[in-house]
Design an enzyme around this catalytic site. Sequence first.
Site, short mmCIF file in Angstrom:
data_model
loop_
_atom_site.label_atom_id
_atom_site.label_comp_id
_atom_site.label_asym_id
_atom_site.label_seq_id
_atom_site.Cartn_x
_atom_site.Cartn_y
_atom_site.Cartn_z
N SER A 30 0.85 -1.19 0.00
CA SER A 30 0.00 0.00 0.00
C SER A 30 0.89 1.24 0.00
O SER A 30 2.09 1.17 0.21
CB SER A 30 -0.87 0.01 1.25
OG SER A 30 -0.06 0.22 2.39
N LYS A 31 0.24 2.40 -0.21
CA LYS A 31 0.98 3.67 -0.19
C LYS A 31 1.70 3.84 1.13
O LYS A 31 2.85 4.24 1.20
CB LYS A 31 -0.02 4.83 -0.37
CG LYS A 31 -0.23 5.23 -1.80
CD LYS A 31 -0.19 6.77 -1.92
CE LYS A 31 -0.11 7.20 -3.37
NZ LYS A 31 -1.41 7.15 -4.06
N ARG A 32 0.96 3.53 2.19
CA ARG A 32 1.49 3.73 3.52
C ARG A 32 2.70 2.81 3.77
O ARG A 32 3.73 3.22 4.32
CB ARG A 32 0.36 3.45 4.50
CG ARG A 32 0.83 3.50 5.87
CD ARG A 32 0.04 4.11 6.92
NE ARG A 32 0.70 3.64 8.12
CZ ARG A 32 0.11 2.92 9.01
NH1 ARG A 32 -1.16 2.64 8.89
NH2 ARG A 32 0.79 2.50 10.04
#
Length: 492
Positions: A256-258
Amino acid sequence: MTAKPVRVRFAPSPTGHLHLGGARTALYNYLLAKKTGGKFILRIEDTDQKRYVEGAEQEIIDGLRWLGITYDEGPDIGGPFGPYRQTERREIYQTHAKSLVDKGAAYPCFCSAERLEKVRQEQQKRKETPHYDGICRNIAPEEAARRIAAGEKHVIRLRMPQEGTTTAHDHIRGDITVDNKNFDDAILVKTDGLPTYHFAAMVDDHEMQITHVFRGVEWLSTFPLHVNMVRAFGWEEPVWIHLSIFLKPTGKGKMSKREATDALKDGHSIFVKDLKDLGFIPEGVNNWYALMGWGVAEDEVMALDQMAQRFSIDHLTPSPAAINFQKLDHFNGTHIRLLPTAELARRLKPYFRADGLAVDDDTLLKITPLIRERLVTLDDCLAFGAFFFKETVQPTREDLIAKDLDAAQSAAIARRAYQILEAQPDISHARSEAPMRAYVEETGLSPNQVFGIIRVAVTGQKVSPPLFESMEVIGREKVLERLKKAAEILEN
Ligand code: GLU
């Protein structure tokens, strides 16, 4: 299978950063071209203007160049099959769309967005999967031509088969068969005259004489559609290879982006540009992601030309690989150690410079072999070697005190080391090591205790390259001066 010379392409959309998945697709293309003496093409698929990101194309070009994945034809270098940006190829798509319409394999559709939305809602009410109801399929060609001439807005749709099945063959996944009932009459050209991705890619692959298509597994669902498009033209199909995605390190799902941001904090990334900035070298990065999905020995250390020799599309695996950053570290360190000294020195120089250090080539060449063993990334050179370029070092009193000794005892060791080294005609490794080891024996202390004090005194840090080699590079005068200063710090 085809006996034509291999022509392969990497066809990214300029919609964001070049990431590992894209780089690996590009690399496999490159390797197949290299192995077979074929051509590798870079094509920019920029027809989706809504997703266009300024600067993305340049980042792709820079990233490939940095990785050493060179192409034979592309938007910045031209070639015999150009242009290599889809927005510059509009007429080509128009011509091909027209040829399909002329032979009845495609047709203009005049349905407005409002009408299509209404159809969709009604289908949903009836619990049907939304699909185009095909109303424009039956408009007579003369009538369609008249409406087009009158300037009526329209798209071009492919007349898809409605009965039977379509079987598409992927080289690593085998046959994929779908029911033709499930197809919509796909749009080839949008109202603005630009082709859809599906159409442009198929036309370009044909026009550019592409023999093998490597692309991401996200295109697998539209693969049968693409195959139908190619068949509608009567063109020969390329060999299709859908590469798997990379999974996050836990192996569960996509990063994910995170998680990508967290990886960056930890000194890793899935973006090529970041990896460069983090001090990874292309040799290490290529070796790392090349093997994810390659299907041969997992930890083989290979340079690009060795990979090209070994590469085979028959080895590629369809199973997704989990990203393992420890392996990246391993490959990077390994490839750093494989670089010739002068080459490694050349690559380290900017890192020392960026830290404001006055780097002289002579010292740089001497210290490179000393710090090489410890480097995982290029910027690690600062932690292990910055002190070589400093006039003075600032050891702390705390660091100077050896384990199980007090300040006075540590000071006495620094003073005695000073005397021993001063008595030598020079401070070469060969001269200084034996008397210093004899001194350690004499004290009954461990080499770690004694050399630890000297290390902190002359390098300013607890971890450094090998002590005697380091002292030789630092030079007699500075070493003696620093030992004296260390003793004073300890005595105060
Ligand atoms: N433009 C597509 C993408 O960026 C490329 C797919 C293909 O290689 O055909 O995903």
